[in-house]
Design an enzyme around this catalytic site. Structure first.
Site, PDB file in Angstrom:
ATOM      1  N   GLU A 170      -6.525 -33.334  24.387  1.00 30.34           N
ATOM      2  CA  GLU A 170      -6.267 -34.882  24.581  1.00 30.34           C
ATOM      3  C   GLU A 170      -6.480 -35.246  26.050  1.00 30.34           C
ATOM      4  O   GLU A 170      -5.662 -35.935  26.538  1.00 30.34           O
ATOM      5  CB  GLU A 170      -4.796 -35.023  24.016  1.00 30.34           C
ATOM      6  CG  GLU A 170      -4.294 -35.755  23.014  1.00 30.34           C
ATOM      7  CD  GLU A 170      -5.511 -36.622  22.267  1.00 30.34           C
ATOM      8  OE1 GLU A 170      -6.349 -37.596  22.881  1.00 30.34           O
ATOM      9  OE2 GLU A 170      -5.861 -36.387  20.752  1.00 30.34           O
TER      10      GLU A 170
HETATM   11  C1  LIG Z   1      -7.261 -25.464  20.469  1.00 35.33           C
HETATM   12  C2  LIG Z   1      -8.056 -26.585  20.578  1.00 35.33           C
HETATM   13  C3  LIG Z   1      -8.068 -27.680  19.794  1.00 35.33           C
HETATM   14  C4  LIG Z   1      -8.724 -28.939  20.212  1.00 35.33           C
HETATM   15  N1  LIG Z   1      -8.813 -29.668  19.371  1.00 35.33           N
HETATM   16  C5  LIG Z   1      -9.619 -30.846  19.239  1.00 35.33           C
HETATM   17  C6  LIG Z   1      -9.538 -31.608  18.372  1.00 35.33           C
HETATM   18  O1  LIG Z   1      -9.041 -31.864  17.257  1.00 35.33           O
HETATM   19  N2  LIG Z   1     -10.525 -32.621  18.421  1.00 35.33           N
HETATM   20  C7  LIG Z   1     -11.665 -32.651  19.477  1.00 35.33           C
HETATM   21  O2  LIG Z   1     -12.246 -33.617  19.610  1.00 35.33           O
HETATM   22  N3  LIG Z   1     -11.367 -31.930  20.586  1.00 35.33           N
HETATM   23  C8  LIG Z   1     -10.401 -30.855  20.605  1.00 35.33           C
HETATM   24  N4  LIG Z   1     -10.432 -29.916  21.461  1.00 35.33           N
HETATM   25  C9  LIG Z   1     -11.513 -29.876  22.584  1.00 35.33           C
HETATM   26  C10 LIG Z   1     -10.456 -30.422  23.812  1.00 35.33           C
HETATM   27  O3  LIG Z   1     -10.000 -31.850  23.817  1.00 35.33           O
HETATM   28  C11 LIG Z   1     -11.473 -30.145  25.004  1.00 35.33           C
HETATM   29  O4  LIG Z   1     -11.666 -28.811  25.088  1.00 35.33           O
HETATM   30  C12 LIG Z   1     -11.055 -30.870  26.054  1.00 35.33           C
HETATM   31  O5  LIG Z   1     -11.411 -32.100  25.980  1.00 35.33           O
HETATM   32  C13 LIG Z   1     -11.879 -30.337  27.563  1.00 35.33           C
HETATM   33  O6  LIG Z   1     -13.237 -30.485  27.199  1.00 35.33           O
HETATM   34  P1  LIG Z   1     -14.176 -29.145  27.712  1.00 35.33           P
HETATM   35  O7  LIG Z   1     -13.108 -27.766  26.922  1.00 35.33           O
HETATM   36  O8  LIG Z   1     -15.409 -29.144  27.457  1.00 35.33           O
HETATM   37  O9  LIG Z   1     -13.974 -28.737  29.039  1.00 35.33           O
HETATM   38  P2  LIG Z   1     -14.971 -29.433  30.213  1.00 35.33           P
HETATM   39  O10 LIG Z   1     -15.033 -30.888  30.087  1.00 35.33           O
HETATM   40  O11 LIG Z   1     -15.969 -28.788  30.573  1.00 35.33           O
HETATM   41  O12 LIG Z   1     -13.955 -29.527  31.642  1.00 35.33           O
HETATM   42  C14 LIG Z   1     -13.644 -28.406  32.292  1.00 35.33           C
HETATM   43  C15 LIG Z   1     -12.710 -28.492  33.859  1.00 35.33           C
HETATM   44  O13 LIG Z   1     -13.382 -29.462  34.299  1.00 35.33           O
HETATM   45  C16 LIG Z   1     -12.701 -30.544  34.658  1.00 35.33           C
HETATM   46  N5  LIG Z   1     -13.287 -31.871  34.638  1.00 35.33           N
HETATM   47  C17 LIG Z   1     -14.171 -32.045  33.830  1.00 35.33           C
HETATM   48  N6  LIG Z   1     -14.819 -33.065  34.027  1.00 35.33           N
HETATM   49  C18 LIG Z   1     -14.098 -33.699  35.160  1.00 35.33           C
HETATM   50  C19 LIG Z   1     -14.076 -34.898  35.864  1.00 35.33           C
HETATM   51  N7  LIG Z   1     -15.021 -35.961  35.563  1.00 35.33           N
HETATM   52  N8  LIG Z   1     -13.368 -35.221  36.819  1.00 35.33           N
HETATM   53  C20 LIG Z   1     -12.675 -34.136  37.090  1.00 35.33           C
HETATM   54  N9  LIG Z   1     -12.531 -32.961  36.448  1.00 35.33           N
HETATM   55  C21 LIG Z   1     -13.153 -32.709  35.542  1.00 35.33           C
HETATM   56  C22 LIG Z   1     -11.467 -30.384  33.378  1.00 35.33           C
HETATM   57  O14 LIG Z   1     -10.293 -31.080  33.780  1.00 35.33           O
HETATM   58  C23 LIG Z   1     -11.470 -29.178  33.109  1.00 35.33           C
HETATM   59  O15 LIG Z   1     -10.695 -28.291  33.939  1.00 35.33           O
HETATM   60  C24 LIG Z   1      -9.682 -28.819  21.201  1.00 35.33           C
HETATM   61  C25 LIG Z   1      -9.825 -27.616  22.152  1.00 35.33           C
HETATM   62  C26 LIG Z   1      -9.076 -26.713  21.784  1.00 35.33           C
HETATM   63  C27 LIG Z   1      -9.172 -25.503  22.815  1.00 35.33           C
END
Ligand SMILES: Cc1cc2nc3c(=O)[nH]c(=O)nc-3n(C[C@H](O)[C@H](O)[C@H](O)COP(=O)(O)OP(=O)(O)OC[C@H]3O[C@@H](n4cnc5c(N)ncnc54)[C@H](O)[C@@H]3O)c2cc1C
Lengths: 773, 600
Positions: free
Chosen positions: B440
């Protein structure tokens, strides 16, 4: 001295030129052809004069100027030319008709009558064909740009026969009194401005169609690439009038050399024909590329879809990577999408064209840059743009298209046209193939020049203090919108001390887009929102203290306002010891419209101004009522002349017609004032208190009950009335300036807490528009 | 030994009766509900959570979900629990009555969600995502879609999901690749792969309604070209009966750290039929409308995890005998004293307790503002309530989920080695709680939302909803003798927050990287001060109740408050120093230096 002129031809340009001459105090005879159908033989000129009052932005600095334009007709009144110092011909752009008129003039003219034509495209050699030597000696082209009050450019074209004394006289007058920036051009078709400008407009319009852009998209791109304020290309055509363009284009094409690039690229878009046949000429026809339609009390903007030729409701264009245009133009131009392709195409065409024809049309690059800046509103001229993009970029692009490199590109050293060298600003002189010092005329000092060769005495991120010699300093504000925040006030405070101990005078001046939008309301709002009223209080108190210090310091302070000078900035003007204002100064106290009131001394100063104004009846109330009228109705002047009427400027303050001369004029005044300078005496006031308040309240209540003002307006009005009437004092008590300052401060603190005030300020910060609530 | 949890009903009722009552009356007046009803509902929910959900929390974690032939089966007991849950109407608690819901206040819903999260966070995700889907549909979809889907979702017969994430696109949704091609009949065909989709496939509900972000063929690039679609697993007929299977499937489920009883699915859409929700290319707008709610609810999960961690750890600390109190033994009849006697244990327990109770109040107040914004007629009051919610959403989401992690970790520490092994179910709490700061919108993104969007919005108007409220409170109570141990500390931290806010606003204008660099610290500071305000109010209320306090509930509140104000709130000081020193030390740190320690 030129005091009376005659303008022949009362069309759009003729009447606007006539109007502008009245702005500097001239009497103008405006002649048009005789109306045979109408019993009133002057009806054409009279109608044009009446129309002047309706044009926006106004061509006159004061409504009453109009009285100085005397209508006439050529048949009955041509003799009047001999009572004039200068006559300007502004009739239809038709060689034969012009020549016939000149013939008539030649027959009756006095020997020293100066004659000029406002032709925009016809060469002088053709105009004077068949005229005698006296006529030729007295004849030149003075090409004004529309609107002449606002566009600074004046192109002057002389023949070999033109008398140099006459030429100098016209140049001087136009410079000092009409405020013109003058370039002398060669006698080539369209001179400099239109030769490039018309090409530019046509290219920008055609390529917008070719690249499948909407008018909004093209406009926002052109506006930002060339930094033209307000309009882009289609907006500009709407202002100029689409119907006028074909004549100019035709005349240009007929007269330019055979192998001119324009001939190759020229095209008349089908949509132009369509629009002309439907009379979609632009603003004057109330429909053009844009049109405003009244609906539900508001106005809705429509724009013409260039492909379907239908009006659609206008939407703000969203350009990807838009911010790059300002940050890194070159990078923006390299993006692979239609927006960048479009910009690259138009830019390249214009710059290439200029590089092909510069020698033909001008004897130096400065005139070309000036023409585009002062005649078409570009922020930078073509050569300045090349300096920014880098000549390598142009070379590269031209090579990509297989075009031969213009020789000028290979001549310039270090690949730039302008440079600073040995503390001198130089330009590349293509006649002698070397860099030469730029010479400003006598009486011109530009801060932008000083900035290139000097370091400020002191500087913070929002303001600087400059030494402009002879003990005179310039306090320059350079924050966003030139607003005043607490740091700037503190800095001004320190600089007053510095000037007081080490210099002789301070001029408050800058060369931004406008003088200043006043207090930084965003800062004040933010501090208020996070509950830091103590900081807000500090801003108020510091503002009052610093401006008071400014007024009563041991050196003279000269404010040199121009363009917008609002709120807190107006209060600087009010509390300076002398003002040298540009004629285009829009000074005012719009606080009431924002639900607040002037509290950095604005109320206090307006009270003493009107108290000391001889034309206002004696007694306590008239002056207060006048101040109330000005502050309560949030008045902003539309010229320096009007600022005098509103009381923001004194009759003794100076007015400069030419923007480039403002700093010099202010400096002259400062030098005059420092000779045995004595600071002003503090004011005392006898104010009526509650009885005065009641009188104003009655007036406010009336406005409210007749529905002219909102409830919040009423509240704000009463708060202002409370301050101006002196709060709880009475007429027998004398109160001092500090007393009124305190009233101002308490009143504004109270208003700042009101939701409706906050909503107004929020609205103006977010939209730039006033909110009535 | 298993996880210990009793719903904190007394604390919740205290909030309803004493804390939010000043304003909640407005809500009751507007509906036909009374405070009493709410308390009864809480009692019922507590039973459900304690008796049905808690017992399958640990087993669900161990068993996990299984995928076979495209079908996901949930752990033992989940089906029955879900049936119980939906049949008793819990899914529709805060849904509009028009669609078969009960339209109960939002703040109540937050209490319910907290209990569910405490007792079984994995289970809570099934109805939780359905709630998100309901909100997104209700606020954006056409009447036809609403009438077709909402009643089934509100009853729990169908469940919902949110499909945002793709392999290449997590935080940056502008990178979305899933394609939606328009069809002649107004529907769309969606093709693409979504990952990490919570409850994307399972056997609890009859149909699963996916809300999917996708791009249409000619959409603008990036975030401005994204649209939201509704894509049902089984395409319903217009009368709501189930029709054909849609062409989508769950390709696999992730093996993961925690929340193992909820499936995290890879979803393949292969020309699946869907319909546009909201305007074309305005998918982000539609998401943002429901995002506040979804984010607050993730914050609630953090709170729920902290609560169960606290209760379990407290239980253990009372039972586990180790060492003697340094002040003389407390249990001479036993071989050792319970570890509760040790200062560090007490301090940690109180840390969890005071953060949890403080957060609960902050959330209840925020939930109430959601309700007020819905019914308020006065423009400025409504705006103020809305502003408060927008401002507090990133703060609550981020801070509460961090507290969830810290609290569960502290609980493991209090359990010692017995926390680290699986038997007690305490390490599960750490694993479950760990997702909440990530999904989220990661907590880092929340902080940027606070500093980059909420702070400058309308020249700081959102901040006003908080700063002015606290300022007025301070002005009213600064001479309240009862609060002599509270007010000076509240004022100090509040002033710090003002200064730091002004600093970041000014720095941010000059260099956005500076503001961004301070964001996480700032958010924490903001949360600490907000909770300090809550504790001061608790104390104020409690002092007036001391003459009728048989159990010492109010006395305890005051004492807990003192702990918070003196032990936790002062961290605002160090956060301030850190922020004021600027972000150069990391923003300008040479990229090369990072690997100098090991690069050859
Ligand atoms: C158990 C689980 C359930 C989930 N459920 C859902 C779901 O139901 N529906 C759905 O759509 N998604 C879901 N997700 C996905 C989840 O919302 C994403 O993992 C999350 O949004 C982060 O994206 P990412 O993992 O690609 O990390 P990334 O976007 O790659 O981020 C990696 C790190 O970089 C930081 N970062 C990235 N961009 C920036 C920026 N512009 N400025 C500063 N810092 C930044 C982040 O804070 C993080 O620390 C789920 C994930 C998990 C693990």
């Amino acid at each position: 001295m030129i005091k009376t002129i005659t303008v022949i031809g009362s069309g759009l340009m003729g009447s606007a030129i006539a109007a502008h001459f009245t702005n500097c105090g001239c009497k103008v005879n405006l002649l048009d052809i005789l109306s045979k159908k109408n019993s009133n033989r002057n009806i054409l000129a009279e109608k044009s004069i009446k129309k002047l009052l309706k044009i926006k932005p106004s061509p006159i600095t004061l409504k009453s100027n109009i009285k100085n334009i005397i209508p006439g007709n050529i048949d009955d009144d041509l003799e009047i030319i001999n009572e004039s110092d200068w006559i300007i011909e502004a009739i239809v752009e038709n060689l034969e008709i012009k020549q016939k008129l000149y013939e008539k003039i030649e027959k009756i003219m006095k020997k020293d009558l100066i004659i000029s034509s406002n032709t925009s495209t016809i060469p002088i050699s053709k105009l004077t064909k068949g005229r005698n030597d006296i006529f030729k000696k007295n004849f030149l082209i003075t090409h004004f740009f529309n609107p002449p009050r606002y566009l600074k450019l004046l192109e002057i074209v002389c023949s070999e026969k033109t008398n140099q004394v006459i030429k100098e006289k016209i140049i001087n007058f136009s410079d000092f009194y009409l405020g013109k920036s003058i370039i002398e051009t060669k006698d080539t078709p369209g001179f400099i401005g239109n030769r490039i400008g018309i090409f530019w407009i046509e290219r920008a319009a055609i390529e917008a169609i070719n690249h499948n852009l909407s008018v909004e998209e093209a406009d926002i791109l052109i506006k930002n690439i060339f930094n033209v304020p307000k309009t882009g290309v289609f907006g500009l055509i709407d202002i100029v009038g689409l119907d006028l363009i074909p004549t100019v284009v035709k005349s240009l094409l007929e007269n330019i050399p055979k192998n001119d690039l324009y001939k190759k690229l020229h095209k008349k878009p089908e949509i132009f024909d369509f629009m002309i046949s439907n009379k979609f000429y632009g603003r004057k026809a109330e429909s053009g590329f844009y049109k405003l339609v009244n609906k539900d009390g508001g106005k809705i903007k429509y724009s013409l879809n260039l492909q379907t030729k239908k009006y659609e409701s206008s939407h703000k264009a969203l350009i990807p990577n838009f911010n790059l245009i300002k940050k890194n133009l070159k990078q923006f131009l390299e993006i692979e999408n239609k927006y960048s392709f479009y910009c690259r195409r138009v830019l390249l065409d214009i710059l290439y064209y200029v590089l092909l024809i510069y020698e033909e049309i001008s004897s130096d690059i400065i005139s070309i840059d000036t023409a585009m800046k002062d005649g078409f509103g570009w922020k930078l001229g073509p050569f300045e743009i090349i300096d920014i993009l880098g000549s390598d970029w142009i070379k590269n692009e031209l090579q990509k298209e297989g075009l031969a490199l213009p020789k000028l590109l290979n001549l310039i050293e270090n690949k730039i046209f302008y440079k600073v060298d040995n503390n001198e600003i130089k330009y590349f002189d293509f006649i002698q193939n070397k860099y030469k010092k730029i010479k400003r005329g006598n009486g011109i000092i530009l801060l932008s020049d000083i900035k290139k060769v000097k370091k400020p005495i002191k500087k913070i991120s929002t303001a600087s203090l400059w030494d402009i010699d002879d003990g005179i300093t310039v306090f320059e504000i350079h924050s966003k919108s030139n607003t005043l925040d607490i740091n700037t006030l503190e800095f001004l405070n320190q600089m007053i001390d510095l000037v007081s101990s080490s210099y002789k005078a301070m001029i408050i001046y800058n060369e931004g887009e406008f003088f200043s939008a006043g207090a930084n309301l965003g800062e004040a709002m933010f501090l208020g929102n996070i509950g830091l009223e103590s900081e807000l209080d500090k801003i108020l108190t510091r503002g009052q203290e610093v401006f008071t210090k400014l007024k009563y310091s041991n050196f003279p302070v000269v404010a040199a306002p121009f363009n917008l000078t609002l709120g807190g900035a107006c209060e600087i003007v009010l509390q300076s010891n002398y003002v040298q204002a540009h004629i285009e100064s829009y000074i005012g106290l719009p606080e009431a419209a924002l639900g607040i009131l002037p509290a950095w001394g604005g109320c206090k100063e307006m009270l003493s101004r009107f108290k000391n104004n001889k034309s206002i009846p004696k007694g306590p109330m008239p002056a207060i009522l006048k101040a109330f009228e000005v502050i309560g109705s949030a008045k902003v002047s539309s010229s320096a002349h009007e600022a005098i009427q509103f009381g923001f400027l004194k009759k003794t303050d100076g007015i400069t017609m030419n923007r480039n001369r403002l700093l010099y004029d202010a400096k002259v005044k400062a030098l005059e004032l420092i000779k045995d300078y004595k600071q002003p005496k503090k004011n005392n006031y006898n104010l009526p208190g509650i009885t005065g308040f009641s009188a104003m309240k009655l007036y406010i209540d009336n406005l409210r009950s007749s529905g002219q003002i909102s409830k919040h307006d009423q509240y704000v009005g009463e708060t202002i009335a409370h301050v101006l009437s002196g709060g709880t004092t009475d007429i027998n008590k004398q109160v001092d300036e500090e007393y009124i300052s305190k009233l101002e401060k308490n009143a504004i603190s109270k208003l700042f807490k009101k939701n409706l005030t906050i909503e107004r300020i929020e609205h103006i910060l977010e939209t730039g528009k006033y909110l009535r609530n | 030994m298993v996880q210990i949890y009793k719903a904190p009903l007394k604390d919740m009722k205290f909030l309803i009766r004493d804390f939010i009552n000043s304003e909640s009356n407005k809500i009751y007046k507007n509906s036909n509900i009374e405070q009493n009803d709410l308390e009864m509902i809480l009692d019922e929910a507590a039973k459900l959570c304690e008796e049905i959900l808690l017992p399958i929390n640990q087993s669900g974690d161990i068993e996990g979900c299984k995928l076979e032939h495209g079908i996901v089966s949930t752990p033992k007991g989940f089906k029955e629990a879900y049936k119980n849950f939906t049949e008793n109407g819990w899914q529709g608690v805060s849904v509009n009555e028009k669609y078969g819901g009960q339209n109960l206040p939002y703040f109540l819903n937050m209490f319910l969600d907290e209990m569910i999260s405490s007792s079984n966070m994995s289970f809570g995700l099934y109805p939780g995502l359905t709630s998100n889907a309901i909100e997104a549909i209700e606020k954006n979809a056409s009447e036809d879609i609403k009438n077709l889907y909402l009643p089934k979702l509100a009853s729990g017969e169908w469940s919902g999901t949110m499909n945002l994430t793709e392999p290449q696109c997590g935080t940056d949704l502008g990178l979305t690749k899933t394609m939606a091609t328009p069809q002649k009949d107004g529907s769309y065909k969606l093709t693409g792969t979504k990952i990490f989709i919570t409850c994307g496939e399972h056997d609890l509900s009859k149909n699963i309604i996916h809300l999917v972000l996708a791009k249409t063929p000619n959409a603008p690039k990036g975030i401005k070209g994204i649209s939201l679609f509704i894509v049902p697993k089984i395409i319903p007929n217009s009368d709501g009966t189930l029709g054909e299977n849609n062409s989508l499937e769950c390709g696999s489920i992730e093996k993961k750290m925690g929340i193992n009883a909820s499936p995290t699915c890879v979803m393949h859409y292969n020309e699946a039929t869907g319909w546009l929700i909201g305007d074309l290319n305005k998918g982000m707008k539609a998401m943002f409308i429901m995002m506040n709610g979804a984010r607050l609810m993730v914050g609630v999960q953090g709170l729920g995890m902290a609560e169960i961690a606290y209760q379990s750890a407290l239980h253990y600390a009372k039972e586990r005998l180790q060492g003697r109190s340094l002040n003389g033994s407390k249990s001479l009849d036993k071989q050792a004293d319970p570890i509760l006697v040790h200062p560090e244990i007490r301090k940690n327990l109180l840390k969890i307790k005071t953060l949890t109770e403080g957060l609960r109040g902050l959330m209840a107040w925020t939930g109430l503002q959601v309700d007020i914004a819905k019914i308020e007629k006065d423009k400025f009051n409504k705006q103020n309530a809305d502003d408060w919610v927008s401002l507090m959403t990133p703060i609550i989401k981020s801070f509460a989920t961090d507290v969830g992690c810290e609290a569960t970790n502290l609980a493991v520490q209090i359990y010692g080695g017995h926390g680290y092994i699986k038997d007690h179910g305490i390490e599960q709490l750490v694993r479950d709680a760990r997702i909440a700061p990530i999904y989220e919108g990661t907590n880092g993104i929340q902080a940027l939302d606070l500093v980059g969007r909420k702070m400058p919005m309308h020249t700081g108007r959102l901040l006003k909803s908080f700063f002015h409220e606290v300022k007025e409170y301070i002005e009213k109570n600064s001479f309240n003798y009862n609060l002599k141990d509270f007010m000076p500390l509240l004022i100090k931290s509040y002033t710090r927050l003002q200064q730091v806010t002004a600093f970041i606003a000014a720095e941010g204008l000059k260099d956005p990287d500076e503001a961004a660099g301070a964001a996480v610290d700032y958010l924490k500071m903001f949360a600490l001060v907000s909770i300090g305000y809550v504790w001061t109010k608790y104390a104020e209320i409690s002092f007036n109740k001391l003459n009728n306090d048989p159990e010492g509930f109010y006395k305890a509140k005051i004492e807990s408050g003192k702990y918070y104000m003196t032990k936790l709130l002062p961290e605002t000081g160090s956060l301030m120093s850190s922020i004021l020193s600027g972000a150069k030390s990391y923003n300008k740190y040479n990229d090369e230096y990072f690997d100098l320690g090991f690069k050859i």
